[in-house]
Design an enzyme around this catalytic site. Structure first.
Site, mmCIF file in Angstrom:
data_model
loop_
_atom_site.group_PDB
_atom_site.id
_atom_site.type_symbol
_atom_site.label_atom_id
_atom_site.label_comp_id
_atom_site.label_asym_id
_atom_site.label_seq_id
_atom_site.Cartn_x
_atom_site.Cartn_y
_atom_site.Cartn_z
ATOM 1 N N LYS A 99 -2.583 -22.932 -36.973
ATOM 2 C CA LYS A 99 -2.005 -22.932 -38.321
ATOM 3 C C LYS A 99 -2.733 -23.937 -39.219
ATOM 4 O O LYS A 99 -3.108 -25.025 -38.777
ATOM 5 C CB LYS A 99 -0.510 -23.269 -38.227
ATOM 6 C CG LYS A 99 0.279 -23.125 -39.534
ATOM 7 C CD LYS A 99 1.749 -23.395 -39.266
ATOM 8 C CE LYS A 99 2.586 -23.352 -40.537
ATOM 9 N NZ LYS A 99 4.022 -23.627 -40.258
ATOM 10 N N SER A 180 7.382 -20.469 -42.079
ATOM 11 C CA SER A 180 6.101 -20.651 -42.751
ATOM 12 C C SER A 180 4.899 -20.309 -41.874
ATOM 13 O O SER A 180 3.789 -20.164 -42.378
ATOM 14 C CB SER A 180 5.964 -22.097 -43.250
ATOM 15 O OG SER A 180 5.821 -23.009 -42.179
ATOM 16 N N SER A 204 10.476 -22.212 -38.934
ATOM 17 C CA SER A 204 9.124 -21.766 -39.272
ATOM 18 C C SER A 204 8.320 -21.250 -38.096
ATOM 19 O O SER A 204 7.243 -20.697 -38.293
ATOM 20 C CB SER A 204 8.355 -22.894 -39.969
ATOM 21 O OG SER A 204 8.885 -23.118 -41.253
#
Length: 496
Positions: A99, A180, A204
């Protein structure tokens, strides 16, 4: 061949690189797991370089063109060279996506999706990245995310960032990939890598994992080092694996934290006491039908189901944690930005940067949460935040999850993770569909989501939550559940 059939053929075909011509080499099966790829490497049926070329080909055909998932924000230009010299280890030669809020000391950026951090690459790997490299993993690239991990605005669209654009759900391209860690979830679901690393503050990891139909594991906070991760609040932030199977999640946890693979037994559900938290299960009839069918399978596997189990303190805990988090955001982000250096070194400077670049940074939503957080810096407010945080942790942990586990002698709490995600709507933001994440997030406890099934073509997850450091037990229960349900389905890249 029509467009939909063409997209499905991309998803199901093994996209073999041209270099894979030797008879002893064969391309990976569609959606091959880390364990399956490791076996193929061990048997000399492929090489790390061929695996990297295979997944780069899939990214080209599925992420950058074709259905355009837009889950990978940046590719590692050194990936092939790294693969050619991958050291031995548990993850030898396995391509992993990271990420874009996790630091890597290479030519790639770490920006949380923001244009503000493009000009100052990190100087060192996050400790978790160092562990992956030492275990032989090939960092294939960075994944897109909801910008600043979805803490900028109440009107944000999950999966959108100024730097990465919009990530879409591989099951239905018109629907949200959730956030997210949207890029990490969508990439694994689409078979662009066998695993990715996401981060979670509240939902997330588990929300996009469940929405995209994969496994997501949020470990006990602190089990994985948070150094080198762009923060929201150190009280809740944690990285975690996003994979196709629970055993793969446990494998990554073995590298990132501790060995949890030894507890993965197919009979782990026998005699397990599981408490249903109905108040977090929602009211969607099709989701509840899937969930109740799964409960019956659990009973048949020997689990004891206590239904319902109450968590009366957790709504107050969530409210207190949100209040504390906005205060902690300013403190933790200021400390990170100052240490990182570059164009912005405080939240105030970041707010000003976004205003100065409104056309590119805020074409769809603003930065209300940032502005609110910046006002919360007085000593009195900070002290009040510390009190709120302590009470939130107590209500969610010892007096919430722990009290319920103790009262009913439970191994874990369970519920459906999510309701079907909504349509993407950049003009109005997320539709705020139900996700059961707050109890474990505020307590800092482990939370695992495993595919449960599809509702109207959209994935639903099944959640296991436990007490602090019950990570091994939660993974074992999820692994056994996965074996009796086998609910994961490959995406169809539907456009309707």
């Amino acid at each position: 061949m029509n467009r939909r059939r063409l997209l499905q053929s991309f998803a199901t075909a093994a996209l073999s690189p041209a270099a894979c011509t030797q008879r002893q080499h064969r391309p990976p099966a569609p959606y091959a797991t880390c364990s399956q790829l490791a076996e193929q490497l061990e048997a000399a049926q492929t090489t790390p370089l061929l695996l990297v070329e295979h997944f780069l080909s899939r990214i080209t055909q599925l992420d950058k063109s074709g259905p355009r998932i837009s889950s990978v924000i940046e590719l590692n230009p050194a990936a092939k060279d790294i693969a050619a010299h991958a050291p031995p280890g548990l993850l030898h030669g396995l391509p992993i996506l990271i990420k874009d809020n996790i630091e890597t000391a290479d030519t790639m950026h770490t920006t949380a999706g923001s244009l503000a951090l493009r000009n100052r690459p990190p100087e060192s790997d996050a400790p978790l990245v160092s562990r992956l490299r030492a275990a032989g993993a090939v960092i294939l690239g960075k994944t897109n995310l909801s910008e600043w991990a979805n803490i900028r605005s109440p009107k944000s669209t999950s999966g959108w960032s100024a730097r990465g654009g919009l990530t879409r759900n591989p099951h239905k391209l018109t629907h949200s990939a959730s956030g997210s860690s949207s890029g990490s979830a969508a990439a694994v679901a689409a078979g662009l890598a066998p695993a990715a690393i996401g981060t979670e503050t509240n939902g997330s990891i588990v929300s996009p994992a469940s929405a995209c139909g994969i496994v997501g594991f949020k470990p006990t906070v602190g089990l994985i080092s948070g150094a080198g991760i762009i923060p929201i609040t150190h009280h809740q932030d944690t990285a975690g694996p996003m994979t196709l199977t629970v055993s793969d999640a446990a494998l990554l946890m073995q590298v990132l934290a501790a060995d949890f693979t030894a507890d993965l037994k197919s009979d782990a559900l026998k005699g397990a006491r599981l408490g249903v938290i109905r108040e977090y299960s929602g009211t969607h009839p099709q989701v509840l039908a899937l969930f109740d069918a799964a409960l019956q399978k659990l009973r048949e596997a020997g689990a004891i189901i206590i239904d319902p189990v109450k968590l009366p303190t957790l709504r107050k805990a969530g409210s207190l944690a949100w209040r504390a988090m906005l205060i902690e955001l300013r403190q933790d982000l200021n400390a990170y930005l100052e240490q990182r250096g570059g164009d912005v070194r405080t939240l105030a400077e970041l707010i000003a940067f976004n205003e100065a670049h409104r056309d590119t940074e805020m074409p769809h939503f603003a930065q209300e949460f940032f502005i609110q957080s910046e006002k919360l810096g007085t000593p009195e407010i900070i002290a009040a935040g510390e009190v709120a945080r302590a009470e939130a942790r107590r209500l969610a942990g010892p007096e919430g999850i722990d009290a319920a586990l103790r009262e009913h002698r439970l191994d874990a709490l369970i519920c459906p993770t999510n309701d079907p995600v909504g349509l993407i709507d950049l003009a109005h933001g997320d539709s705020n569909d139900r996700v059961a994440s707050t109890p474990a997030a505020v307590a800092g406890y482990p939370h695992l989501t495993v595919p449960l099934g599809l509702v109207d073509g959209l994935p639903i997850g099944f959640s296991f939550m436990g007490t602090a450091h019950a990570d091994a037990r939660i993974l074992a229960l999820g692994h056994a559940f996965e074996e009796i349900t086998k609910a994961r389905r490959a995406p169809e890249f539907r456009e309707e």
